[in-house]
Design an enzyme around this catalytic site. Structure first.
Site, PDB file in Angstrom:
ATOM      1  N   LYS A  24       0.849  -1.197   0.000  1.00  0.00           N
ATOM      2  CA  LYS A  24       0.000   0.000   0.000  1.00  0.00           C
ATOM      3  C   LYS A  24       0.882   1.244   0.000  1.00  0.00           C
ATOM      4  O   LYS A  24       1.884   1.301   0.735  1.00  0.00           O
ATOM      5  CB  LYS A  24      -0.884  -0.021   1.243  1.00  0.00           C
ATOM      6  CG  LYS A  24      -1.842   1.154   1.353  1.00  0.00           C
ATOM      7  CD  LYS A  24      -2.633   1.074   2.655  1.00  0.00           C
ATOM      8  CE  LYS A  24      -3.658   2.174   2.782  1.00  0.00           C
ATOM      9  NZ  LYS A  24      -4.403   2.110   4.058  1.00  0.00           N
ATOM     10  N   SER A  28      -9.357   2.098   3.315  1.00  0.00           N
ATOM     11  CA  SER A  28      -8.522   2.804   2.381  1.00  0.00           C
ATOM     12  C   SER A  28      -7.561   1.900   1.602  1.00  0.00           C
ATOM     13  O   SER A  28      -7.071   2.285   0.543  1.00  0.00           O
ATOM     14  CB  SER A  28      -7.718   3.883   3.110  1.00  0.00           C
ATOM     15  OG  SER A  28      -6.899   3.303   4.121  1.00  0.00           O
ATOM     16  N   SER A  72      -9.349  -0.212   7.607  1.00  0.00           N
ATOM     17  CA  SER A  72      -8.870  -0.150   6.227  1.00  0.00           C
ATOM     18  C   SER A  72      -8.236  -1.410   5.667  1.00  0.00           C
ATOM     19  O   SER A  72      -7.949  -1.463   4.478  1.00  0.00           O
ATOM     20  CB  SER A  72      -7.888   1.004   6.061  1.00  0.00           C
ATOM     21  OG  SER A  72      -8.611   2.197   5.949  1.00  0.00           O
TER      22      SER A  72
END
Ligand code: GLN
Length: 484
Positions: free
Chosen positions: A79, A154, A178
């Site tokens: 990420k 996210s 997330s």
């Protein structure tokens, strides 16, 4: 071998061990599927093809010399809020466009030391604020099960990349849900670790007392391999816990002796009926596998959302003060220094980030501190105590991960509060610092994946991973592949 990328991480590992493939071949296959499918999905913000192939060649040499590393030669995505040397780190924000971090964060470095090949950086809501990737300044990621829908967020880029079989595993981060929420929306397994279990060194800070690094895989075993490689104490993070990481045992065939609590506060009105139905069916399955199921109560659950939306923005407002156009990323020039700050921040931060900075600055301002931040911290203690009391009677908790399945892009566009409600079942674990895992338990009527969540006491990721493994031995939801 055909269709290499359809293999799970552990299957890739054994294919390598048997000499059926090489790391270069796996890495090339991964890069090819990204080139083919990512234009449709937009899971990656940066693909490091050349570097990855270089690492893969080295991994193959090490394999030839019988070097033994747990992730040797396996492709993994990261990420884009975790720093990796020689790869840009944008955090999904224009304020970090083109920023090249000078070091690799501990979690990623440990994966590299375990032999993993870092494929690239995945899409995220700006500074991990959001539940859909729609807050990414670089455009949203599409859900591989239905590209009109969001993948959750996210860490939506990582979850979607694993779901679409672009990579076998990926790192995400979980401040309020997330990792677990996008895992549920994309039909993959997502582990949120205990606060302090994985170093935050090299994780760009959002809510420092809530941020955790987590792992996505197609199943619990794959997530466990990532977990084991990246966890453990790190002197570079003062909040990293000096607690030994247990070996995860996958030999139990059933769940006899395991007590699972079902918190009644997590089955609220408004939850999508199929989500409740499939979660309850999975709980029945856990029972059939030998677990003892009890109803429990976490009475302060309803305060988790308001408490989180004081504490997370308060910490974010302090953490994001460093982006001033001087130290990192692009600068909007002006005559006076103050104007450089105002213009850079005003033009480069997105609307959700600005909203959080305003909420946080307000909550922390003199005169309001006690009423908001101080009060929120007290209620946070009550929420933590709810878990402590529950864990006196049960070994883990079972509940839905999200109130609904993946929503259509734009559905919450003009309603930030509706977006905040996405995390109502995941936030409490972050406030208490305990680990949680989301794993697939079925589909809704639109053939969208449904995830459910298990939550365990601090540092008991091993319990979560082995329980999900037992469930996955007797179900095949985690093997379903979207048709892209
Ligand atoms: N959706 C939550 C938020 O926007 C949680 C995000 C996260 O876990 N990073 O704050």
């Amino acid at each position: 071998m055909s269709n290499l990328t359809s293999l799970s991480l552990t299957e890739m590992q054994s294919a390598l061990a048997k000499g059926e493939t090489s790391s270069v071949e796996l890495t090339q296959a991964t890069l090819d599927s990204i080139a083919n499918l990512d234009p449709k999905l937009h899971t990656f913000l940066h693909v490091a093809g050349k570097q990855a192939l270089h690492q893969a060649r080295q991994a193959d040499e090490e394999r030839a010399q019988k070097v033994n590393k747990p992730l040797l030669g396996l492709p993994i995505a990261i990420k884009d809020v975790l720093t990796v040397e020689n790869m840009p780190c944008t955090c999904g924000s224009k304020i970090l466009e083109g920023f090249m971090p000078p070091f690799t964060g501990t979690a990623v470095r440990r994966l590299q030391e375990a032999g993993a090949i870092i494929i690239g950086k995945t899409n995220t809501d700006e500074f991990a604020m959001g539940s859909s990737t729609e807050n990414s300044a670089y455009g949203r990621t599409n859900n591989p099960w239905d590209v009109r829908r969001v993948p959750g967020g996210s860490s939506g880029g990582s979850a979607a990349a694993v779901a679409a079989r672009l990579v076998p595993a990926a790192l995400g981060t979980d401040t309020g849900g997330s990792v677990r929420q996008p895992a549920a929306f994309c039909g993959v397994t997502g582990l949120k670790t205990t606060y302090g279990r994985v170093s935050r060194y090299g994780l760009v800070a959002f809510g420092s007392s809530l941020d955790t690094v987590g792992a996505f895989g197609r199943n619990a075993k794959d997530a466990a391999a990532i977990f084991s490689a990246m966890s453990g104490h790190d002197a570079l993070d003062a909040t990293s816990a000096p607690v030994a990481v247990p070996e995860i045992k996958f030999d139990p065939r059933d769940l006899r002796g395991l007590r699972i609590g079902v918190p009644k506060e997590y089955f609220i009105k408004g939850i999508q009926p199929e989500v409740e139905e499939k979660t309850r069916a999975a709980i029945d399955q856990l029972k059939a596998l030998g677990a003892e199921i009890r109803e429990v109560s976490l009475p302060h659950t309803e305060y988790a959302l308001p408490v989180y939306y004081i504490i997370a923005p308060a910490e974010a407002s302090a953490n994001l003060a460093r982006y001033d156009g001087v130290r990192y990323g692009p600068r909007v020039d002006a005559n006076a220094l103050w104007d450089v700050y105002f213009k850079t921040r005003g033009q480069k931060f997105g609307a959700e980030v600005e909203r959080r900075i305003m909420i946080g600055t307000y909550a922390l301002s003199a005169g309001y501190y006690d009423a908001y931040y101080g009060q929120a911290q007290k209620v946070r203690t009550l929420l933590t105590r709810d878990f402590e009391l529950a864990f006196k009677d049960v070994d883990m908790l079972a509940c839905p991960t999200t109130p609904s399945t993946a929503f259509v892009a734009g559905a919450h566009e003009n309603d930030p509060l509706a977006m905040y409600l996405e995390d109502v079942f995941t936030l409490p674990a972050n406030l208490a610092g305990v680990p949680g895992i989301s794993f697939p338990v079925g589909f809704d009527n639109n053939h969208l994946p449904i995830g459910m969540q298990l939550i365990a006491p601090h540092f008991r990721e091993d319990l979560l991973l082995s329980a999900v493994h037992v469930y996955q031995q007797s179900s095949d939801w985690h093997t379903k592949t979207p048709n892209i």
